[in-house]
Write an enzyme that holds these catalytic residues in place. Sequence first.
Site, PDB file in Angstrom:
ATOM      1  CB  SER A 136     -32.765  24.186  -9.683  1.00 43.93           C
ATOM      2  OG  SER A 136     -33.554  24.063  -8.505  1.00 43.93           O
ATOM      3  CD  GLU A 137     -36.054  28.563  -8.061  1.00 48.44           C
ATOM      4  OE1 GLU A 137     -36.184  28.764  -6.844  1.00 48.44           O
ATOM      5  OE2 GLU A 137     -34.951  28.647  -8.650  1.00 48.44           O
ATOM      6  CB  VAL A 138     -35.210  28.408 -15.458  1.00 44.32           C
ATOM      7  CG1 VAL A 138     -35.462  29.862 -15.084  1.00 44.32           C
ATOM      8  CG2 VAL A 138     -33.752  28.024 -15.245  1.00 44.32           C
ATOM      9  NE  ARG A 139     -30.284  23.859 -15.138  1.00 42.76           N
ATOM     10  CZ  ARG A 139     -29.044  23.358 -15.126  1.00 42.76           C
ATOM     11  NH1 ARG A 139     -28.844  22.129 -14.667  1.00 42.76           N
ATOM     12  NH2 ARG A 139     -28.033  24.096 -15.554  1.00 42.76           N
ATOM     13  CG  LEU A 140     -37.837  22.323 -11.274  1.00 42.54           C
ATOM     14  CD1 LEU A 140     -38.131  22.563  -9.804  1.00 42.54           C
ATOM     15  CD2 LEU A 140     -37.772  20.838 -11.578  1.00 42.54           C
TER      16      LEU A 140
END
Length: 263
Positions: A136-140
């Site tokens: 989920s990193e890109v959403r952060l």
Amino acid sequence: MTDYEHLEASVEGGVATVTLDRPDVRNALSAGLIEELTRCMGEMSELEDVRVVVLTGRGESFCAGADIGYMRQTAGFSYEENLGDARRLAALFETIAACPKPVVACVMGAAIGGGVGLVAAADVGVAEEGCVFAFSEVRLGITPATIAPFVLRKIGHSHARSLFLTGERFGAERAREIGLVHEVAPGEELDELVRKKAGQLVSGGPEALASTKRLLGELEEAGPQEAAGITAARIAELRTGEEGQEGLTAFLEKRKPRWSSER
């Protein structure tokens, strides 16, 4: 064995169980847990009575990624502080991957971000039906950089591109299909599946298991000609070694090798 604040470690019958013990935050990674888990895995690498390491979590989830408080802290870090922090996290995954004992990741509930990195760094992955995975990193606004080398080894560039970029959640069956985990079972059967895997692993010679892990790592970087030399030297070394001689003799004499009876 060392006492830990954020995890629990025990050894029985040659199998070490390392349990992330922060169930109130779904075993999210904090600076303290990262430091303790790195230290614990290093300790397991050195203990002669440990043949296999099972990595799991207490409570409903395996590991929900980075702890929120930890994320707030790193947001205020300088570039140099973030660099040091990222290197400490990378050292954790490398310590798991380089452990000379086989590492089994037992996943239930959810494995998110760095939690998936723990699964990818392990040798064998088993998951509970219905559990959820996500990068989920890109959403952060960041990237799964630290776990990327370990994930790529497991699932390859194609699946990594799709899952890293979308940040989508996916289930245990898809995780099995792409090679992130190797078997999936209902929750009530998960412990028995882990016991079965551990039993299969302790049947192998300790030196042979460690040598096989090193061999796989070396072959990732080797060209065809270099690989031929590495593999020939390795099998010759093991065949003439004490453990290899015992294994071959036990096979010919139709008995179990000594390391099996030592369990």
